[in-house]
Design an enzyme around this catalytic site. Structure first.
Site, short mmCIF file in Angstrom:
data_model
loop_
_atom_site.label_atom_id
_atom_site.label_comp_id
_atom_site.label_asym_id
_atom_site.label_seq_id
_atom_site.Cartn_x
_atom_site.Cartn_y
_atom_site.Cartn_z
CE1 TYR A 68 -4.55 -1.54 0.61
CE2 TYR A 68 -3.13 -3.03 1.78
CZ TYR A 68 -4.01 -2.57 1.02
OH TYR A 68 -5.27 -3.61 1.22
CE1 TYR A 107 -2.38 -6.82 3.73
CE2 TYR A 107 -2.83 -6.60 1.53
CZ TYR A 107 -3.21 -6.44 2.86
OH TYR A 107 -4.35 -6.02 3.36
FE FE Z 1 -6.05 -4.84 2.60
#
Ligand code: FE
Length: 198
Positions: A68, A107
């Protein structure tokens, strides 16, 4: 203070198309994002199966490497300077919407040993009424991480879990350009799209 007057609620609108939308906000790849380009298309429906027009859908997601654009995210995967991970769109008269983005990477998130989130896109949906608010996550079909993800598994009803998984959509795939997935969002009723962590 206890006697503070409460601001009254005025239930006129919202009229998202009037002020909260710009053309192109539904294309997260416009800046040259790296990764597998995909289209996501679907409809927003109310609990009676009727189309919800002028609904506001916002998405946020990791980049293709699973990272992110956020200072808290320290996953040692590359950032993509051409990808913010955020997008916004309004539904049309038939409740339809469309995003162009890249497929987010899985992730790690340290919840437990070797914890990885399945590939997912976060969604917020505002319908026409305050009660028509939904925050959820959209997943991709066949992800091997479903069985190990406590967030996905926190929705107890298996049928409800399946409603968070998009469908591969060959008909909307653009040859030599992008694969497509479809994802309908139901606000309320028996077939409602589950809330995040419901
Ligand atoms: Fe997420």
């Amino acid at each position: 203070m206890a006697n503070d007057p409460l601001t009254p609620s005025q239930t006129v609108g919202p009229f998202f198309h009037a002020a909260l939308h710009r053309a192109g906000w539904n294309d997260l790849t416009a800046g040259g994002a790296r990764g597998e380009r995909i289209a996501i298309e679907g409809r927003v429906l109310d609990g009676d199966g009727l189309p919800c027009d002028d609904a506001l859908i916002e998405i946020w997601q990791a980049n293709a490497a699973g990272r992110y654009l956020h200072r808290v995210d320290q996953h040692p995967a590359p950032l993509d300077p051409n990808f913010t991970g955020g997008g916004r769109v309004l539904t049309d008269d038939e409740g339809r919407y469309r995003f162009i983005t890249i497929k987010p990477g899985a992730y790690p998130w340290k919840n437990h040993h070797n914890a990885w989130r399945p590939q997912h896109i976060h969604l917020s949906v505002f319908g026409r009424a305050f009660t028509e608010r939904l925050v959820t996550q959209m997943y991709f079909p066949g992800d091997p991480l479903f069985a190990y993800d406590p967030i996905y598994q926190s929705v107890r009803d298996p049928k409800a879990r399946e409603r968070m998984i998009s469908t591969f959509d060959l008909a909307n795939t653009k040859p030599e350009w992008a694969l497509a997935y479809s994802f309908d969002i139901v606000l309320g009723g028996a077939a409602a799209t589950p809330l995040e962590n419901a």
